[in-house]
Design a protein around this motif. Structure first.
Motif, PDB file in Angstrom:
ATOM      1  N   MET A 174     -53.607 -26.279  87.919  1.00 20.86           N
ATOM      2  CA  MET A 174     -54.090 -25.574  86.729  1.00 20.86           C
ATOM      3  C   MET A 174     -54.643 -24.198  87.080  1.00 20.86           C
ATOM      4  O   MET A 174     -54.527 -23.259  86.301  1.00 20.86           O
ATOM      5  N   SER A 175     -55.232 -24.053  88.254  1.00 21.93           N
ATOM      6  CA  SER A 175     -55.838 -22.766  88.631  1.00 21.93           C
ATOM      7  C   SER A 175     -54.791 -21.678  88.837  1.00 21.93           C
ATOM      8  O   SER A 175     -55.122 -20.504  88.869  1.00 21.93           O
ATOM      9  N   ARG A 176     -53.533 -22.045  88.946  1.00 20.40           N
ATOM     10  CA  ARG A 176     -52.468 -21.060  89.156  1.00 20.40           C
ATOM     11  C   ARG A 176     -51.975 -20.430  87.856  1.00 20.40           C
ATOM     12  O   ARG A 176     -51.230 -19.473  87.869  1.00 20.40           O
ATOM     13  N   PHE A 177     -52.385 -20.985  86.716  1.00 25.15           N
ATOM     14  CA  PHE A 177     -51.926 -20.485  85.429  1.00 25.15           C
ATOM     15  C   PHE A 177     -53.005 -19.638  84.771  1.00 25.15           C
ATOM     16  O   PHE A 177     -54.185 -19.952  84.843  1.00 25.15           O
ATOM     17  N   ASP A 178     -52.583 -18.563  84.114  1.00 27.00           N
ATOM     18  CA  ASP A 178     -53.520 -17.710  83.388  1.00 27.00           C
ATOM     19  C   ASP A 178     -53.911 -18.339  82.060  1.00 27.00           C
ATOM     20  O   ASP A 178     -55.068 -18.306  81.671  1.00 27.00           O
ATOM     21  N   LEU A 179     -52.941 -18.863  81.357  1.00 22.56           N
ATOM     22  CA  LEU A 179     -53.176 -19.398  80.019  1.00 22.56           C
ATOM     23  C   LEU A 179     -52.436 -20.707  79.834  1.00 22.56           C
ATOM     24  O   LEU A 179     -51.399 -20.938  80.440  1.00 22.56           O
ATOM     25  N   VAL A 233     -67.659 -10.637  80.487  1.00 22.79           N
ATOM     26  CA  VAL A 233     -68.555 -10.913  81.616  1.00 22.79           C
ATOM     27  C   VAL A 233     -69.434 -12.123  81.301  1.00 22.79           C
ATOM     28  O   VAL A 233     -69.562 -13.050  82.111  1.00 22.79           O
ATOM     29  N   GLU A 234     -70.032 -12.127  80.118  1.00 21.13           N
ATOM     30  CA  GLU A 234     -70.908 -13.244  79.734  1.00 21.13           C
ATOM     31  C   GLU A 234     -70.138 -14.552  79.618  1.00 21.13           C
ATOM     32  O   GLU A 234     -70.615 -15.605  80.044  1.00 21.13           O
ATOM     33  N   GLU A 235     -68.960 -14.486  79.052  1.00 18.27           N
ATOM     34  CA  GLU A 235     -68.145 -15.696  78.890  1.00 18.27           C
ATOM     35  C   GLU A 235     -67.715 -16.240  80.250  1.00 18.27           C
ATOM     36  O   GLU A 235     -67.744 -17.448  80.491  1.00 18.27           O
ATOM     37  N   TYR A 236     -67.316 -15.350  81.158  1.00 24.10           N
ATOM     38  CA  TYR A 236     -66.936 -15.768  82.506  1.00 24.10           C
ATOM     39  C   TYR A 236     -68.118 -16.425  83.212  1.00 24.10           C
ATOM     40  O   TYR A 236     -67.973 -17.491  83.814  1.00 24.10           O
ATOM     41  N   LYS A 237     -69.317 -15.821  83.105  1.00 22.41           N
ATOM     42  CA  LYS A 237     -70.518 -16.405  83.714  1.00 22.41           C
ATOM     43  C   LYS A 237     -70.797 -17.791  83.134  1.00 22.41           C
ATOM     44  O   LYS A 237     -71.107 -18.735  83.864  1.00 22.41           O
ATOM     45  N   ARG A 238     -70.679 -17.903  81.808  1.00 25.37           N
ATOM     46  CA  ARG A 238     -70.941 -19.187  81.154  1.00 25.37           C
ATOM     47  C   ARG A 238     -69.961 -20.257  81.643  1.00 25.37           C
ATOM     48  O   ARG A 238     -70.351 -21.380  81.968  1.00 25.37           O
ATOM     49  N   LEU A 239     -68.686 -19.892  81.732  1.00 28.80           N
ATOM     50  CA  LEU A 239     -67.682 -20.849  82.201  1.00 28.80           C
ATOM     51  C   LEU A 239     -67.922 -21.245  83.655  1.00 28.80           C
ATOM     52  O   LEU A 239     -67.762 -22.411  84.031  1.00 28.80           O
ATOM     53  N   ARG A 240     -68.308 -20.272  84.494  1.00 29.14           N
ATOM     54  CA  ARG A 240     -68.593 -20.564  85.903  1.00 29.14           C
ATOM     55  C   ARG A 240     -69.807 -21.471  86.036  1.00 29.14           C
ATOM     56  O   ARG A 240     -69.819 -22.380  86.868  1.00 29.14           O
ATOM     57  N   GLN A 241     -70.837 -21.232  85.226  1.00 29.77           N
ATOM     58  CA  GLN A 241     -72.038 -22.071  85.293  1.00 29.77           C
ATOM     59  C   GLN A 241     -71.714 -23.504  84.898  1.00 29.77           C
ATOM     60  O   GLN A 241     -72.281 -24.444  85.446  1.00 29.77           O
ATOM     61  N   ARG A 242     -70.811 -23.652  83.980  1.00 32.37           N
ATOM     62  CA  ARG A 242     -70.387 -24.993  83.562  1.00 32.37           C
ATOM     63  C   ARG A 242     -69.719 -25.727  84.718  1.00 32.37           C
ATOM     64  O   ARG A 242     -69.711 -26.943  84.764  1.00 32.37           O
ATOM     65  N   SER A 286     -65.274 -30.647  85.549  1.00 31.90           N
ATOM     66  CA  SER A 286     -64.113 -30.574  84.669  1.00 31.90           C
ATOM     67  C   SER A 286     -62.868 -30.751  85.525  1.00 31.90           C
ATOM     68  O   SER A 286     -62.936 -30.727  86.742  1.00 31.90           O
ATOM     69  N   SER A 287     -61.732 -30.901  84.885  1.00 30.61           N
ATOM     70  CA  SER A 287     -60.510 -31.121  85.656  1.00 30.61           C
ATOM     71  C   SER A 287     -59.890 -29.811  86.112  1.00 30.61           C
ATOM     72  O   SER A 287     -58.867 -29.808  86.745  1.00 30.61           O
ATOM     73  N   TRP A 288     -60.501 -28.685  85.774  1.00 33.18           N
ATOM     74  CA  TRP A 288     -60.026 -27.402  86.264  1.00 33.18           C
ATOM     75  C   TRP A 288     -61.216 -26.570  86.706  1.00 33.18           C
ATOM     76  O   TRP A 288     -62.322 -26.768  86.272  1.00 33.18           O
ATOM     77  N   ARG A 289     -60.929 -25.636  87.563  1.00 33.81           N
ATOM     78  CA  ARG A 289     -61.973 -24.765  88.081  1.00 33.81           C
ATOM     79  C   ARG A 289     -61.792 -23.362  87.530  1.00 33.81           C
ATOM     80  O   ARG A 289     -60.690 -22.848  87.485  1.00 33.81           O
ATOM     81  N   GLN A 332     -58.947 -16.518  86.033  1.00 30.10           N
ATOM     82  CA  GLN A 332     -59.147 -16.687  84.593  1.00 30.10           C
ATOM     83  C   GLN A 332     -59.772 -15.430  83.988  1.00 30.10           C
ATOM     84  O   GLN A 332     -59.441 -15.060  82.866  1.00 30.10           O
ATOM     85  N   LEU A 333     -60.667 -14.773  84.721  1.00 30.37           N
ATOM     86  CA  LEU A 333     -61.244 -13.522  84.233  1.00 30.37           C
ATOM     87  C   LEU A 333     -60.141 -12.454  84.108  1.00 30.37           C
ATOM     88  O   LEU A 333     -60.069 -11.752  83.099  1.00 30.37           O
ATOM     89  N   GLU A 334     -59.293 -12.361  85.103  1.00 29.79           N
ATOM     90  CA  GLU A 334     -58.192 -11.406  85.034  1.00 29.79           C
ATOM     91  C   GLU A 334     -57.266 -11.730  83.865  1.00 29.79           C
ATOM     92  O   GLU A 334     -56.747 -10.830  83.206  1.00 29.79           O
TER      93      GLU A 334
END
Length: 115
Positions: A16-21, A84-93, A101-104, A109-111
């Protein structure tokens, strides 16, 4: 990913980490939509040679490329802050002590959000 549709993606975290969307298509039954889709598919197959044999000339492709290169999207300051805020929120999760979660969430994902 909407929790209701999470079961539609049965991939491991490394894959999953290899896909953008991820695009999840939901196939809801709707009489009007189903009729329109069926009509279009039947029409395509009954006129298959006409509808599929479209060949673009070199000039048409070049005109399209010139047209597409005119777009130079800009990211507003508000959009930058939001990403930036959304990326931080997702990383904190994803962080220690959080439920796994089943994906990292990675820089990829930010890119992807930027694209």
């Amino acid at each position: 990913i909407d929790p209701d549709h999470f079961g539609n993606i049965a991939l491991s975290a490394p894959i999953m980490s290899r896909f953008d969307l991820f695009f999840i298509l939901v196939d809801d039954c709707n009489e009007v939509t189903d009729y329109a889709i069926a009509r279009r598919i039947v029409d395509l197959h009954s006129r298959q040679a006409e509808s599929i044999s479209r060949v673009y000339s070199l000039e048409e492709i070049q005109r399209y490329m010139v047209f597409a290169r005119q777009f130079q999207p800009k990211i507003s300051g508000a959009a930058q802050d939001f990403m930036v805020e959304e990326y931080k929120r997702l990383r904190q999760r994803d962080g220690p002590g959080a439920t796994k979660s089943s994906w990292r969430i990675t820089v990829r994902q930010l890119e992807s959000m930027i694209r």
